[in-house]
Write an enzyme that holds these catalytic residues in place. Structure first.
Site, short mmCIF file in Angstrom:
data_model
loop_
_atom_site.label_atom_id
_atom_site.label_comp_id
_atom_site.label_asym_id
_atom_site.label_seq_id
_atom_site.Cartn_x
_atom_site.Cartn_y
_atom_site.Cartn_z
N CYS A 137 -10.70 12.29 32.42
CA CYS A 137 -10.87 12.15 30.97
C CYS A 137 -10.86 13.54 30.34
CB CYS A 137 -12.17 11.44 30.65
SG CYS A 137 -12.29 9.78 31.37
N SER A 195 -22.63 3.12 35.61
CA SER A 195 -21.67 3.36 34.53
C SER A 195 -20.28 3.58 35.12
CB SER A 195 -22.08 4.58 33.71
OG SER A 195 -21.15 4.84 32.69
N CYS A 226 -30.45 10.84 35.71
CA CYS A 226 -29.00 10.63 35.71
C CYS A 226 -28.44 11.27 36.98
CB CYS A 226 -28.39 11.26 34.47
SG CYS A 226 -26.59 11.17 34.40
N CYS A 248 -14.21 15.40 29.30
CA CYS A 248 -15.32 15.45 30.27
C CYS A 248 -15.14 16.61 31.23
CB CYS A 248 -15.38 14.13 31.04
SG CYS A 248 -16.71 14.06 32.25
N GLU A 292 -24.44 17.86 40.12
CA GLU A 292 -25.44 17.97 39.06
C GLU A 292 -26.23 16.67 38.94
OE1 GLU A 292 -23.55 18.92 35.41
OE2 GLU A 292 -22.72 20.81 36.14
N SER A 303 -17.67 2.92 30.00
CA SER A 303 -17.24 3.97 29.08
C SER A 303 -15.94 3.52 28.42
CB SER A 303 -17.04 5.29 29.84
OG SER A 303 -18.27 5.73 30.39
N LEU A 304 -16.03 3.07 27.18
CA LEU A 304 -14.90 2.43 26.52
C LEU A 304 -14.11 3.43 25.65
CD1 LEU A 304 -13.60 -0.37 26.30
CD2 LEU A 304 -14.98 -0.76 24.25
N HIS A 305 -14.74 3.94 24.61
CA HIS A 305 -14.24 5.04 23.77
C HIS A 305 -13.03 4.71 22.91
CE1 HIS A 305 -17.07 7.12 26.19
NE2 HIS A 305 -16.28 7.36 27.22
N CYS A 316 -14.40 14.46 40.13
CA CYS A 316 -14.00 13.14 39.63
C CYS A 316 -12.49 13.11 39.48
CB CYS A 316 -14.68 12.86 38.29
SG CYS A 316 -14.32 11.23 37.61
N GLU A 320 -16.97 8.61 39.58
CA GLU A 320 -16.81 7.20 39.24
C GLU A 320 -17.56 6.38 40.28
OE1 GLU A 320 -16.54 3.66 38.36
OE2 GLU A 320 -15.62 4.97 36.86
N CYS A 323 -22.19 16.05 31.69
CA CYS A 323 -21.70 16.07 33.06
C CYS A 323 -20.74 17.23 33.32
CB CYS A 323 -20.97 14.77 33.39
SG CYS A 323 -22.00 13.33 33.19
#
Length: 346
Positions: free
Chosen positions: A119, A196, A108, A122, A94, A219-221, A115, A165, A338
């Site tokens: 997560c 990212s 993007c 996601c 995508e 990407s911390l979160h 991946c 990633e 995503c």
């Protein structure tokens, strides 16, 4: 499985000059060829009207024009375009084009098929990791939108925030970025290209040593290891004790600030105390915080907080002197986050 073709955007300027020599053509024809690819938005070899027909036929026999083919494109009410693209081996990825200023778009791009980070919120990693994307497959996502948007639209930024990633696929991502930055390539300023990462520390350390001034987003979160282990499983290997010093080293080596992405989930990471923890964690870093209202995804029932809670979280960070922006969500009506379009077709 068929052998991988050579794609036009696999070629560096040096490669293109060598190809021209192999055709008994002057090497100077390489730059006009690549200008058609990256700047004039050609859709095929036939569009390259100032190249001799015989040369175009030789090129068509030697290299494949594009590494991606359109499977589906959806357009949001806000102007966001989301594309599902087929690759040479039948796999799909995508990419998205998001409107920013008048006539300008941020593209993007994906860096992997699937991946491995996993997560839970996601959709990208729902079916696991399949393979890395090559240089051409990365560049051609940008060129797909450049052609589709037409001559009046400008791609002002490129972000590696799609599937995968990027720092695990380090070399192909870096070389694709160089082509997208090069004067003979797409010609976009390096500072307008952002990578990212979920916090892949070895990649951050390598990126800090590069001369190309790419942006870095993390990407911390979560601001504590226990919660981040749950939200970003990569944290179990590269904890905050390793990640934050790596980001600090990047800032000092590059002279650029880091952007930290923080997706807010109701009742999970959205309290004022967690805002204070975040500010304390980043207290010595030159950084910017992007707050994101979480996107709903299939298989995860976590919800975005109310607008009042989001504004309170933002206000607390500002009170503690942190630079913070609430990122506007685009493409929700077409599930532009995503992995969502691809997963809907399964």
């Amino acid at each position: 499985m068929p052998n991988r073709p050579t794609f036009l955007t696999d070629l560096s300027l040096k490669d293109a000059e060598g190809l021209m020599r192999s055709f008994n053509e002057s090497a100077w024809r390489a730059k006009p060829l690549l200008a058609w690819v990256y700047q004039k938005r050609a859709g095929s070899f036939d569009d390259m009207t100032d190249l001799p027909k015989l040369l175009r036929e030789k090129l068509s026999a030697a290299v494949t024009f594009s590494s991606v083919a359109e499977l589906e494109v959806q357009e949001s009410r806000d102007g966001t375009l989301k594309a599902l693209l087929e690759l040479w081996d039948g796999r799909s990825i995508e990419a998205a084009a998001i409107p920013s200023f008048k006539g300008q778009y941020t593209v993007c791009v994906s860096s992997q098929v699937g991946c491995a980070i996993g997560c839970p919120f996601c959709a990208s990693g729902k079916y696991g990791y399949e393979r890395n994307l090559g240089i051409a497959e990365i560049c051609d996502q940008v060129l797909f939108f450049a052609e589709r948007l037409g001559g009046d639209a400008a791609i002002s930024n490129i972000v590696f925030m799609g599937i995968g990633e990027p720092l695990v696929n380090y070399l192909d991502v870096l070389l694709a970025s160089e082509r997208l930055n090069a004067p003979w390539g797409f010609g976009l300023g390096a500072r307008n290209i952002t990578i990212s990462t979920a916090g892949y520390v070895p990649g951050i350390e390598k990126l800090s040593k590069e001369k190309l001034q790419l942006g870095l987003a993390v990407s911390l979160h979560a601001a504590d290891n226990a919660l981040r282990n749950r939200l970003v499983p990569l944290n179990r290997k590269y904890s905050l004790d390793k990640l934050i010093p790596a980001c600090d080293a990047y800032v000092k080596a590059s002279g650029r600030r880091v952007t930290f992405e923080y997706a807010l989930f109701a009742g999970i990471n959205d309290s004022l105390e967690q805002a204070r923890q975040l500010a304390y964690l980043l207290r010595e870093l030159n950084c910017h915080i992007n707050l994101i209202a979480a996107n709903p995804t299939i298989g995860c029932d976590w919800q975005s907080p109310t607008s009042e809670i989001i504004e309170a979280f933002k206000a607390e960070l500002m009170r503690l002197n942190k630079a913070v922006t609430l990122r506007k969500s685009f493409g929700r009506d077409i599930k532009a986050a995503c992995g969502q379009l691809k997963n809907n077709r399964r």
